[in-house]
Design a protein around this motif. Sequence first.
Motif, PDB file in Angstrom:
ATOM      1  N   GLU A  64       0.695  -0.822  -0.103  1.00 63.22           N
ATOM      2  CA  GLU A  64       0.033  -0.571   0.075  1.00 63.22           C
ATOM      3  C   GLU A  64       0.279   1.222   0.117  1.00 63.22           C
ATOM      4  O   GLU A  64       1.952   1.400   0.166  1.00 63.22           O
ATOM      5  N   HIS A  65       0.381   2.008  -0.546  1.00 64.94           N
ATOM      6  CA  HIS A  65       0.539   4.062  -0.796  1.00 64.94           C
ATOM      7  C   HIS A  65      -0.074   4.532   0.149  1.00 64.94           C
ATOM      8  O   HIS A  65      -1.228   4.149   0.850  1.00 64.94           O
ATOM      9  N   THR A  66       0.887   5.161   0.934  1.00 64.67           N
ATOM     10  CA  THR A  66       0.490   6.386   2.416  1.00 64.67           C
ATOM     11  C   THR A  66       0.776   7.872   1.780  1.00 64.67           C
ATOM     12  O   THR A  66       1.622   8.086   1.472  1.00 64.67           O
ATOM     13  N   ASN A  67      -0.162   8.586   1.535  1.00 66.90           N
ATOM     14  CA  ASN A  67      -0.133   9.859   1.876  1.00 66.90           C
ATOM     15  C   ASN A  67       1.044  10.712   2.335  1.00 66.90           C
ATOM     16  O   ASN A  67       0.475  10.587   3.540  1.00 66.90           O
ATOM     17  N   PRO A  68       1.863  11.150   1.851  1.00 68.94           N
ATOM     18  CA  PRO A  68       3.212  11.669   2.774  1.00 68.94           C
ATOM     19  C   PRO A  68       2.579  12.804   3.558  1.00 68.94           C
ATOM     20  O   PRO A  68       3.296  12.875   4.488  1.00 68.94           O
ATOM     21  N   LYS A  69       1.578  13.239   3.304  1.00 71.63           N
ATOM     22  CA  LYS A  69       0.540  15.155   3.849  1.00 71.63           C
ATOM     23  C   LYS A  69      -0.461  14.512   4.748  1.00 71.63           C
ATOM     24  O   LYS A  69      -0.345  15.600   5.611  1.00 71.63           O
ATOM     25  N   ASP A  70      -0.921  13.011   4.787  1.00 70.49           N
ATOM     26  CA  ASP A  70      -1.942  12.803   5.444  1.00 70.49           C
ATOM     27  C   ASP A  70      -2.008  11.391   5.590  1.00 70.49           C
ATOM     28  O   ASP A  70      -2.246  10.162   5.250  1.00 70.49           O
ATOM     29  N   TYR A  71      -0.821  10.563   6.662  1.00 68.86           N
ATOM     30  CA  TYR A  71      -0.599   9.747   6.767  1.00 68.86           C
ATOM     31  C   TYR A  71      -2.115   8.667   7.508  1.00 68.86           C
ATOM     32  O   TYR A  71      -1.258   7.095   7.496  1.00 68.86           O
ATOM     33  N   GLU A  82      -4.007  -3.561 -12.046  1.00 64.85           N
ATOM     34  CA  GLU A  82      -4.801  -3.188 -12.853  1.00 64.85           C
ATOM     35  C   GLU A  82      -3.974  -2.075 -13.615  1.00 64.85           C
ATOM     36  O   GLU A  82      -4.138  -1.237 -15.097  1.00 64.85           O
ATOM     37  N   GLY A  83      -2.547  -2.647 -14.012  1.00 64.30           N
ATOM     38  CA  GLY A  83      -1.445  -1.264 -14.503  1.00 64.30           C
ATOM     39  C   GLY A  83      -1.432  -0.781 -14.620  1.00 64.30           C
ATOM     40  O   GLY A  83      -0.265  -0.023 -15.009  1.00 64.30           O
ATOM     41  N   ARG A  84      -1.879   0.000 -13.705  1.00 61.65           N
ATOM     42  CA  ARG A  84      -0.789   1.184 -13.736  1.00 61.65           C
ATOM     43  C   ARG A  84      -2.096   1.156 -11.340  1.00 61.65           C
ATOM     44  O   ARG A  84      -2.562   0.731 -11.362  1.00 61.65           O
ATOM     45  N   CYS A  85      -0.834   2.671 -11.616  1.00 61.69           N
ATOM     46  CA  CYS A  85      -1.310   2.913  -9.426  1.00 61.69           C
ATOM     47  C   CYS A  85      -0.917   4.239  -9.699  1.00 61.69           C
ATOM     48  O   CYS A  85       0.204   5.010  -9.782  1.00 61.69           O
ATOM     49  N   PHE A  86      -1.765   5.240  -9.026  1.00 64.91           N
ATOM     50  CA  PHE A  86      -1.299   6.283  -8.454  1.00 64.91           C
ATOM     51  C   PHE A  86       0.121   6.779  -7.559  1.00 64.91           C
ATOM     52  O   PHE A  86       0.746   7.573  -8.106  1.00 64.91           O
ATOM     53  N   GLY A  87      -0.151   6.505  -6.634  1.00 62.59           N
ATOM     54  CA  GLY A  87       1.167   6.065  -6.152  1.00 62.59           C
ATOM     55  C   GLY A  87       1.927   5.900  -5.885  1.00 62.59           C
ATOM     56  O   GLY A  87       3.346   6.501  -6.081  1.00 62.59           O
ATOM     57  N   CYS A  88       2.121   4.715  -7.038  1.00 66.35           N
ATOM     58  CA  CYS A  88       3.597   4.082  -7.558  1.00 66.35           C
ATOM     59  C   CYS A  88       3.671   5.487  -9.176  1.00 66.35           C
ATOM     60  O   CYS A  88       5.305   5.813  -8.832  1.00 66.35           O
ATOM     61  N   GLU A  89       3.268   6.188  -9.351  1.00 63.67           N
ATOM     62  CA  GLU A  89       3.603   7.048 -10.273  1.00 63.67           C
ATOM     63  C   GLU A  89       3.939   8.531  -9.559  1.00 63.67           C
ATOM     64  O   GLU A  89       4.545   9.042  -9.894  1.00 63.67           O
ATOM     65  N   MET A  90       3.395   8.810  -8.121  1.00 59.16           N
ATOM     66  CA  MET A  90       3.980   9.781  -7.693  1.00 59.16           C
ATOM     67  C   MET A  90       4.723   9.440  -7.379  1.00 59.16           C
ATOM     68  O   MET A  90       5.719  10.326  -6.861  1.00 59.16           O
ATOM     69  N   ALA A  91       5.619   8.210  -6.776  1.00 64.40           N
ATOM     70  CA  ALA A  91       6.523   7.811  -6.085  1.00 64.40           C
ATOM     71  C   ALA A  91       7.730   7.976  -7.575  1.00 64.40           C
ATOM     72  O   ALA A  91       9.204   8.492  -6.892  1.00 64.40           O
ATOM     73  N   ARG A  92       7.369   7.852  -8.749  1.00 73.27           N
ATOM     74  CA  ARG A  92       7.935   7.701  -9.762  1.00 73.27           C
ATOM     75  C   ARG A  92       7.962   9.283  -9.641  1.00 73.27           C
ATOM     76  O   ARG A  92       9.763   9.397 -10.535  1.00 73.27           O
ATOM     77  N   LYS A  93       7.327  10.403  -9.838  1.00 72.37           N
ATOM     78  CA  LYS A  93       7.400  11.340 -10.535  1.00 72.37           C
ATOM     79  C   LYS A  93       8.481  12.158  -9.616  1.00 72.37           C
ATOM     80  O   LYS A  93       9.528  13.207  -9.807  1.00 72.37           O
ATOM     81  N   GLU A  94       8.470  12.078  -7.579  1.00 67.84           N
ATOM     82  CA  GLU A  94       8.558  12.170  -7.035  1.00 67.84           C
ATOM     83  C   GLU A  94       9.743  11.473  -6.298  1.00 67.84           C
ATOM     84  O   GLU A  94       9.261  11.132  -4.671  1.00 67.84           O
ATOM     85  N   PRO A  95      10.747  10.854  -6.258  1.00 68.37           N
ATOM     86  CA  PRO A  95      11.349   9.843  -5.742  1.00 68.37           C
ATOM     87  C   PRO A  95      11.542   9.924  -3.925  1.00 68.37           C
ATOM     88  O   PRO A  95      11.123   8.842  -3.315  1.00 68.37           O
ATOM     89  N   GLY A  98       7.831  10.179  -0.694  1.00 68.76           N
ATOM     90  CA  GLY A  98       7.547   9.215   0.653  1.00 68.76           C
ATOM     91  C   GLY A  98       6.259   8.524   0.170  1.00 68.76           C
ATOM     92  O   GLY A  98       5.609   7.625   0.990  1.00 68.76           O
ATOM     93  N   TRP A  99       6.185   8.641  -0.781  1.00 67.67           N
ATOM     94  CA  TRP A  99       5.488   7.841  -1.996  1.00 67.67           C
ATOM     95  C   TRP A  99       4.937   6.269  -2.086  1.00 67.67           C
ATOM     96  O   TRP A  99       4.239   5.265  -3.022  1.00 67.67           O
ATOM     97  N   ARG A 100       6.643   5.759  -1.657  1.00 73.49           N
ATOM     98  CA  ARG A 100       6.397   4.304  -1.733  1.00 73.49           C
ATOM     99  C   ARG A 100       5.818   3.549  -1.640  1.00 73.49           C
ATOM    100  O   ARG A 100       5.379   3.923  -0.225  1.00 73.49           O
ATOM    101  N   ALA A 101       5.992   2.076  -2.304  1.00 76.42           N
ATOM    102  CA  ALA A 101       4.633   1.494  -1.301  1.00 76.42           C
ATOM    103  C   ALA A 101       5.877   0.310  -0.211  1.00 76.42           C
ATOM    104  O   ALA A 101       7.364   0.393  -1.190  1.00 76.42           O
ATOM    105  N   ARG A 102       4.811  -0.164   0.743  1.00 74.47           N
ATOM    106  CA  ARG A 102       5.291  -1.041   1.492  1.00 74.47           C
ATOM    107  C   ARG A 102       3.843  -1.901   1.882  1.00 74.47           C
ATOM    108  O   ARG A 102       3.161  -1.145   2.382  1.00 74.47           O
ATOM    109  N   LEU A 103       4.894  -2.919   2.326  1.00 71.75           N
ATOM    110  CA  LEU A 103       3.773  -4.027   2.865  1.00 71.75           C
ATOM    111  C   LEU A 103       3.677  -3.623   3.900  1.00 71.75           C
ATOM    112  O   LEU A 103       4.150  -3.250   5.341  1.00 71.75           O
ATOM    113  N   ARG A 104       2.270  -4.036   4.512  1.00 73.67           N
ATOM    114  CA  ARG A 104       1.523  -3.992   5.934  1.00 73.67           C
ATOM    115  C   ARG A 104       0.557  -5.281   5.942  1.00 73.67           C
ATOM    116  O   ARG A 104      -0.044  -5.653   5.308  1.00 73.67           O
ATOM    117  N   PHE A 105       0.318  -6.081   7.211  1.00 74.35           N
ATOM    118  CA  PHE A 105       0.154  -7.094   6.975  1.00 74.35           C
ATOM    119  C   PHE A 105      -1.449  -6.718   8.329  1.00 74.35           C
ATOM    120  O   PHE A 105      -1.752  -5.284   9.712  1.00 74.35           O
TER     121      PHE A 105
END
Length: 165
Positions: A64-71, A82-95, A98-105
Motif C-alpha cells: 500500500e501507498h500512504t499519502n505523505p501529507k496525511d498518514y 490494473e496496470g497503473r497506480c496513482f501512488g506508484c506514479e507519484m513515487a516515480r515523479k518525486e522519488p 514518501g509515496w513508495r509502496a510498503r507491505l502491511r499486515f
Amino acid sequence: MTIVKGLKNINALVEKPKYESTGTKVRWVKLADGQAAKIRFVNELDSDSANYSEDRGLAVVVSEHTNPKDYKRKAACTQESEGRCFGCEMARKEPKSGWRARLRFYTNVLVDDGTEDPYIAVWSQGISKQSAFNTIREYALETGSISNLVWKLKRNGQVLRLTIP
C-alpha cells in the motif's frame, strides 16, 4: 444513477444526505505507551492451517501507498492488478516524496486489554525486519497455526512486542 422525474422526487434526491453512517465503525488495535493486552488471532495465515475456518478467513498482507501529507489516507497498490497506480506514479515523479509502496499486515484479533470486555479489532502492522509480524510468521511456520493460543502484545514507545505468555 437513475433517471429522476418530478420535482418531489428531485427534491428528495437533492436533500438526501450524501453519506449515512448506519454501519458499525471499524475498531483498531490501539495501545498507549506501556500498555499491554492479551490478543487471540481470529484469522489464520494459511488455509492449510489445522485451525483455519472459512468463516473467519485469512489475514492479509497488502502493498500500500500512504499519502505523505496525511498518514491516515492509504490505498492498495494497483500496479499489478490494473496496470497503473496513482501512488506508484507519484513515487516515480518525486522519488523522495514518501509515496513508495510498503507491505502491511492486516488481521482481526480478539483483544482483552483488562479495561473492558474482550472485543474484536483490526490489527495493522508494517512489515520490516524488526516488526512483530516476523514473530507471527515464524510461529506459523513452526506450528502451522497462529489462532490456537493467546498472545501478549505490549507497547514500549513506538515498539510493539509480541510474545507468548
